[in-house]
Every structure is written in C-alpha cells, then in structure tokens.
Design a protein around this motif. Structure first.
Motif, PDB file in Angstrom:
ATOM      1  N   PRO A 173     -81.850 106.083 -22.684  1.00  0.00           N
ATOM      2  CA  PRO A 173     -82.327 105.274 -21.910  1.00  0.00           C
ATOM      3  C   PRO A 173     -83.569 104.674 -22.180  1.00  0.00           C
ATOM      4  O   PRO A 173     -83.987 103.516 -22.103  1.00  0.00           O
ATOM      5  N   ASP A 174     -84.269 105.375 -23.045  1.00  0.00           N
ATOM      6  CA  ASP A 174     -85.545 104.670 -23.509  1.00  0.00           C
ATOM      7  C   ASP A 174     -85.256 103.702 -24.437  1.00  0.00           C
ATOM      8  O   ASP A 174     -86.033 102.540 -24.709  1.00  0.00           O
ATOM      9  N   CYS A 175     -84.392 103.901 -25.254  1.00  0.00           N
ATOM     10  CA  CYS A 175     -84.090 102.703 -26.349  1.00  0.00           C
ATOM     11  C   CYS A 175     -83.436 101.418 -25.582  1.00  0.00           C
ATOM     12  O   CYS A 175     -83.491 100.476 -25.925  1.00  0.00           O
ATOM     13  N   VAL A 176     -82.729 101.866 -24.519  1.00  0.00           N
ATOM     14  CA  VAL A 176     -82.219 100.749 -23.574  1.00  0.00           C
ATOM     15  C   VAL A 176     -83.708  99.895 -23.185  1.00  0.00           C
ATOM     16  O   VAL A 176     -83.517  98.513 -23.252  1.00  0.00           O
ATOM     17  N   GLU A 177     -84.340 100.617 -22.472  1.00  0.00           N
ATOM     18  CA  GLU A 177     -85.494  99.948 -22.083  1.00  0.00           C
ATOM     19  C   GLU A 177     -86.243  99.164 -22.805  1.00  0.00           C
ATOM     20  O   GLU A 177     -86.378  98.096 -22.402  1.00  0.00           O
ATOM     21  N   ALA A 178     -86.456  99.729 -24.123  1.00  0.00           N
ATOM     22  CA  ALA A 178     -87.269  98.833 -25.123  1.00  0.00           C
ATOM     23  C   ALA A 178     -86.569  97.709 -25.638  1.00  0.00           C
ATOM     24  O   ALA A 178     -87.216  96.695 -26.202  1.00  0.00           O
ATOM     25  N   ALA A 179     -85.236  97.457 -25.414  1.00  0.00           N
ATOM     26  CA  ALA A 179     -84.207  96.605 -25.849  1.00  0.00           C
ATOM     27  C   ALA A 179     -83.990  95.494 -24.891  1.00  0.00           C
ATOM     28  O   ALA A 179     -83.373  94.416 -25.227  1.00  0.00           O
ATOM     29  N   ILE A 180     -84.490  95.647 -23.673  1.00  0.00           N
ATOM     30  CA  ILE A 180     -84.318  94.627 -22.654  1.00  0.00           C
ATOM     31  C   ILE A 180     -85.298  93.401 -23.044  1.00  0.00           C
ATOM     32  O   ILE A 180     -86.373  93.448 -23.114  1.00  0.00           O
ATOM     33  N   THR A 181     -84.413  92.290 -22.793  1.00  0.00           N
ATOM     34  CA  THR A 181     -85.404  90.976 -23.132  1.00  0.00           C
ATOM     35  C   THR A 181     -85.021  90.070 -21.795  1.00  0.00           C
ATOM     36  O   THR A 181     -83.910  90.585 -21.114  1.00  0.00           O
ATOM     37  N   PRO A 182     -85.455  88.830 -21.725  1.00  0.00           N
ATOM     38  CA  PRO A 182     -84.973  87.994 -20.539  1.00  0.00           C
ATOM     39  C   PRO A 182     -83.838  87.630 -20.804  1.00  0.00           C
ATOM     40  O   PRO A 182     -82.973  87.274 -19.848  1.00  0.00           O
ATOM     41  N   ALA A 183     -83.074  87.549 -22.070  1.00  0.00           N
ATOM     42  CA  ALA A 183     -81.642  87.276 -22.200  1.00  0.00           C
ATOM     43  C   ALA A 183     -80.609  88.387 -21.554  1.00  0.00           C
ATOM     44  O   ALA A 183     -79.434  88.191 -21.863  1.00  0.00           O
ATOM     45  N   THR A 184     -81.094  89.438 -21.668  1.00  0.00           N
ATOM     46  CA  THR A 184     -80.181  90.778 -21.260  1.00  0.00           C
ATOM     47  C   THR A 184     -79.690  90.437 -19.952  1.00  0.00           C
ATOM     48  O   THR A 184     -80.288  90.182 -18.882  1.00  0.00           O
ATOM     49  N   LYS A 185     -78.015  90.444 -19.928  1.00  0.00           N
ATOM     50  CA  LYS A 185     -77.395  90.223 -18.705  1.00  0.00           C
ATOM     51  C   LYS A 185     -76.525  91.472 -18.427  1.00  0.00           C
ATOM     52  O   LYS A 185     -76.286  91.785 -17.362  1.00  0.00           O
ATOM     53  N   GLY A 189     -67.279 111.160 -25.108  1.00  0.00           N
ATOM     54  CA  GLY A 189     -66.512 112.404 -25.028  1.00  0.00           C
ATOM     55  C   GLY A 189     -66.276 113.067 -23.625  1.00  0.00           C
ATOM     56  O   GLY A 189     -66.169 114.314 -23.516  1.00  0.00           O
ATOM     57  N   GLY A 190     -66.649 112.283 -22.621  1.00  0.00           N
ATOM     58  CA  GLY A 190     -66.478 112.851 -21.332  1.00  0.00           C
ATOM     59  C   GLY A 190     -67.828 113.384 -20.618  1.00  0.00           C
ATOM     60  O   GLY A 190     -68.034 114.133 -19.829  1.00  0.00           O
ATOM     61  N   THR A 191     -68.953 113.371 -21.714  1.00  0.00           N
ATOM     62  CA  THR A 191     -70.407 113.797 -21.100  1.00  0.00           C
ATOM     63  C   THR A 191     -70.974 112.475 -20.365  1.00  0.00           C
ATOM     64  O   THR A 191     -71.112 111.375 -20.816  1.00  0.00           O
ATOM     65  N   PRO A 192     -71.195 112.997 -19.187  1.00  0.00           N
ATOM     66  CA  PRO A 192     -71.911 111.666 -18.264  1.00  0.00           C
ATOM     67  C   PRO A 192     -73.213 111.445 -19.025  1.00  0.00           C
ATOM     68  O   PRO A 192     -73.838 112.018 -19.396  1.00  0.00           O
ATOM     69  N   CYS A 193     -73.336 109.747 -19.025  1.00  0.00           N
ATOM     70  CA  CYS A 193     -74.663 109.547 -19.301  1.00  0.00           C
ATOM     71  C   CYS A 193     -75.795 109.665 -18.193  1.00  0.00           C
ATOM     72  O   CYS A 193     -75.328 109.934 -16.962  1.00  0.00           O
ATOM     73  N   ASP A 194     -76.989 109.338 -18.667  1.00  0.00           N
ATOM     74  CA  ASP A 194     -78.113 109.685 -17.602  1.00  0.00           C
ATOM     75  C   ASP A 194     -77.782 108.137 -16.639  1.00  0.00           C
ATOM     76  O   ASP A 194     -78.732 107.224 -16.964  1.00  0.00           O
ATOM     77  N   MET A 195     -77.000 108.603 -15.642  1.00  0.00           N
ATOM     78  CA  MET A 195     -76.927 107.273 -14.772  1.00  0.00           C
ATOM     79  C   MET A 195     -78.383 107.056 -13.931  1.00  0.00           C
ATOM     80  O   MET A 195     -78.411 105.584 -13.571  1.00  0.00           O
ATOM     81  N   ARG A 226     -81.403 107.020 -14.853  1.00  0.00           N
ATOM     82  CA  ARG A 226     -82.169 106.135 -15.629  1.00  0.00           C
ATOM     83  C   ARG A 226     -81.626 104.749 -15.655  1.00  0.00           C
ATOM     84  O   ARG A 226     -82.298 103.775 -15.553  1.00  0.00           O
ATOM     85  N   LEU A 227     -80.269 104.650 -16.237  1.00  0.00           N
ATOM     86  CA  LEU A 227     -79.787 103.545 -16.470  1.00  0.00           C
ATOM     87  C   LEU A 227     -79.458 102.772 -15.158  1.00  0.00           C
ATOM     88  O   LEU A 227     -79.794 101.294 -15.281  1.00  0.00           O
ATOM     89  N   ALA A 228     -79.331 103.186 -14.099  1.00  0.00           N
ATOM     90  CA  ALA A 228     -78.993 102.544 -12.845  1.00  0.00           C
ATOM     91  C   ALA A 228     -80.215 101.797 -12.558  1.00  0.00           C
ATOM     92  O   ALA A 228     -80.425 100.518 -11.955  1.00  0.00           O
ATOM     93  N   ALA A 229     -81.445 102.644 -12.549  1.00  0.00           N
ATOM     94  CA  ALA A 229     -82.617 101.864 -12.132  1.00  0.00           C
ATOM     95  C   ALA A 229     -83.250 101.084 -13.165  1.00  0.00           C
ATOM     96  O   ALA A 229     -83.722 100.013 -12.666  1.00  0.00           O
ATOM     97  N   LEU A 230     -82.916 101.222 -14.442  1.00  0.00           N
ATOM     98  CA  LEU A 230     -83.183 100.006 -15.241  1.00  0.00           C
ATOM     99  C   LEU A 230     -82.798  98.738 -14.939  1.00  0.00           C
ATOM    100  O   LEU A 230     -83.138  97.534 -14.961  1.00  0.00           O
TER     101      LEU A 230
END
Ligand SMILES: *Cc1c(COP(=O)(O)O)cnc(C)c1O
Length: 392
Positions: free
Chosen positions: A126-138, A146-152, A154-158
C-alpha cells in the motif's frame, strides 16, 4: 511462462508426473446438472443454471449484483469499461501479477503503473500504491495473490480519500476473507475466476461482483453485447436494442450448470484445500526453521482459501534446482510470474513507479507446490523437498 508451457518444457518429465501441479476439481454433481441443462434446451446465457449461479453468487457476496461471466478476464474488462477509462488515465497494479489484470484495463488506452509488493504476502504494498498516485490515477487494481487477502483497509482508504476506484482482482480469492469480509466485496468491483486452475471452477468462467449499485444497470448492458436484453427478458421493455458499448461476456448455461454444482459444494471444497494447505505448512516448518526455505504464512487479518501453497528457495539457482529435482521424481512444481513491467507489452504500454526490488528478488525464488481438491500426497512432496536439501 504459464503452467502448461512449463509442463511442455519439462517434456518427457511430464509423462512421469505422478503428482501434477493441478487436477481440476470434480465433486460429482456436475454431470447431472450439465445433463439437466441440456434437457432444458436452453444452452446459452440466461438459462436456468446461469440464473441460479447468478442468484447464488449475488447472495453469497451480499452484493447488489454478481454476474457470472466467461472468465475473470471478461469481468476485469467489464470493470474497466464501467469506469470509462481512457487514454491519459492511469491505473496502479502490482508488477508481480497476471497479464490480463493489466491488459484488461490497458485495452482502454489507460496506462498501467506498476508498483512493488510486500515480500511477506506477495500482495501489492500500500505504501508503494500511495506513492504512485497522480492526478491521472483512476483505479487501483490489487490482486489477492494465492488467496492471501490484500490490506483492504489501507487500499480502500487510499481510494476513497481521492475518489479513485478500487477493483479487486479476486481471481485467486474465492473463499478468502479480510477481517471477516469476503475478498471481492470491498472494492467498487470484485473480479473472480472459475478457470480450472482455481478453487471453484467450470473449466473456464468468472464473475463480476458489483458492490456499488450505481453500476448495476450499465453492467447488465455491457454483459449482454451492449443491449438491454436483460430488461427485455424481465418484460421491462417491449423489444431490445443496442444501448451502449458491450461484448458477449455472459456465462452460458452449460458451464453455469457445472459451476452451480461446485458452488453448492464450495464449503467442502474449500475445507479440503485448506487442509492440504495446513499440511504443507505443518510438514515444511522444520525446513523453514533450519532457514533452508521460506514459507507462505497464514494471513494476519483474515483467512486464505488454499488456492496456492508457495515456498521460496534461497535464490533462483536453488529454486530451479528444486523444481528439477521434484520433476525427476514425478512432482510438478511451477514458478511465476514474469514481472509485468519487464514483459514486451508491459514495457511498451506501462510505466514503473518506485523501485521493484521485492518483485524481482521474490519472483526469482518462488515456487508453487501441487495443490488441489483431493490431493493426498503432501507427505511425498515434502519428503522429496527434504531429500533435495539433505543431499545438497
Ligand atoms: C487466473 C487469473 C486471472 C485470469 O482468470 P481467467 O478466468 O482465466 O480469465 C486473472 N488474474 C489472476 C491473478 C489470476 O490468477
């Protein structure tokens, strides 16, 4: 390289393969349901089992609507269409991912922005996702690897903070949960696969879980070739016609009949896969304690589904040696993914945000062990892994 290609490369090894990497699950109800579907003489989409599977999935995911599709790729393509992605837009996705996660969105002209993973979960960091966000991110498109859930959380909040859509590639996620919430139900959309390599399958199929009700009407049109055929079938219009862009994405009645049999038994199928997963974890722990290998771990905040059991060798050379050793004893273990940013299409169509250190170091070391419904050879596989390390 996909599983089939790796099998082919193993050539004569493949004939020896006593323990394949995957054996598509068949639980016994499928053929009766498929015969029943044939008897209805309604074999396309919209037949009785297409409807039954749709109702089952919609209830299971407690969603406004969950649509069975011909594949997870089809569901991902629908999500990209529903979000009206276009050239100039960007979407963020892990480089350690499956090609169609990126291509389904890139085909709209939007640019994939590849980011790194967390080496423990192998999911997008999620830290890498946050750093990659630009005004163009849709959109943010995480994969529950592999069936391991993501940190939802953090991702949902971002995504919510910036009004960005979150689309879960839950191709590997049927039965997985994050903090008690099923994978596929947190994002704007969840995309599932029922390909024969997945926990629940119908040969080839998928589903689009629509969690935001504002997308329901248009999703029905896109699913049915851009027409309002589904409204016509419900007697809401007196004829159907072309309304919007769309394609032929709906799951046909034959495959839906096969799928429905598995959905009804999904708790048992999942329980069996989780047992196999637990056995691997238990029996391989001594080798992990000797620091010869690293193991996939149970999720911290959720539950996995036994889709994959991966281990990591010290480096690529050891990993390839172990795969060859297992192959020579009739056991098919496979690696993946080729990082998407390094692929021909990824280089042309995408860009990278930040360093991809974990993507490269971990993809080189990872291998997946045989896992499928009814596998009872875990001890043999683990025994051969032990012999490989004792001999070395
Ligand atoms: C299998 C898979 C897909 C593709 O699923 P299909 O149903 O074959 O289209 C997409 N993403 C991931 C992560 C997968 O594992």
């Amino acid at each position: 390289m996909d599983v089939e290609a790796q099998g082919q490369r193993a050539g004569s090894m493949r004939q020896l393969s006593r323990i394949p990497f995957n054996r598509p699950c068949v639980i016994g109800t499928e053929s009766a349901f498929v015969s029943e579907a044939i008897d209805t003489q309604k074999l396309g989409a919209g037949g009785s089992f297409s409807k039954a599977s749709e109702a089952w999935l919609t209830e299971h995911f407690n969603a406004p609507l969950a649509l069975p599709t011909g594949s997870c790729t089809a569901a991902l393509e629908m999500a990209a269409m529903l979000l009206d992605l276009e050239p100039g837009d960007e979407f963020i996705t892990p480089s350690f991912g499956y090609p169609t996660t990126a291509s389904s969105f890139a085909r709209t002209g939007a640019t994939p922005v590849f980011v790194d993973i967390d080496p423990v979960t192998m999911n997008v960091d999620p830290d890498c996702v946050e750093a990659a966000i630009t005004p163009a991110t849709k959109a943010i498109v995480p994969i529950h690897y592999g069936g391991t859930p993501c940190d939802m959380d953090r991702l949902a909040a971002l995504a919510a903070d910036r009004n960005i859509a979150l689309v879960e590639d839950a191709a590997n996620g049927f039965g997985s949960e994050y903090r008690g919430k099923k994978c596929g139900t947190t994002g704007t959309f969840g995309c599932l696969s029922f390909h024969e390599t997945k926990v629940i399958h119908c040969g080839k199929g998928g589903a689009l879980v629509i969690n935001d009700p504002t997308y329901v009407d248009r999703a029905e049109v896109i699913l049915e070739k851009g027409t309002d055929q589904r409204r016509f079938v419900r007697n809401q219009v007196d004829k159907y016609s072309w309304r919007d862009i769309g394609s032929s994405y709906a799951l046909d009645n034959l495959r839906a009949a096969f799928l429905f049999g598995q959905l009804q038994e999904s708790d048992n199928i999942l329980a069996d896969r989780r047992d196999v997963w637990q056995s691997y974890h238990r029996l391989l722990t001594p080798l992990a304690n000797r620091e010869l290998i690293e193991l996939m771990t149970p999720p911290e905040n959720g539950r996995n589904n036994g889709q994959i059991f991966w281990i990591k060798a010290r480096d690529r050379e050891k990993r390839d040696g172990l795969i060859a050793h297992l192959a020579s004893h009739g056991i098919q273990a496979v690696f993946h993914y080729v990082p998407l940013d390094s692929s021909n299409a990824g280089e042309r169509l995408g860009r990278v945000s930040g360093a991809l250190d974990h993507t490269y170091s971990e993809a080189d070391r990872l291998l997946r062990l045989p896992i499928f419904y009814g596998l009872c050879d875990v001890e043999i596989v683990v025994g051969e892994i032990g012999k490989f390390y004792d001999r070395a």
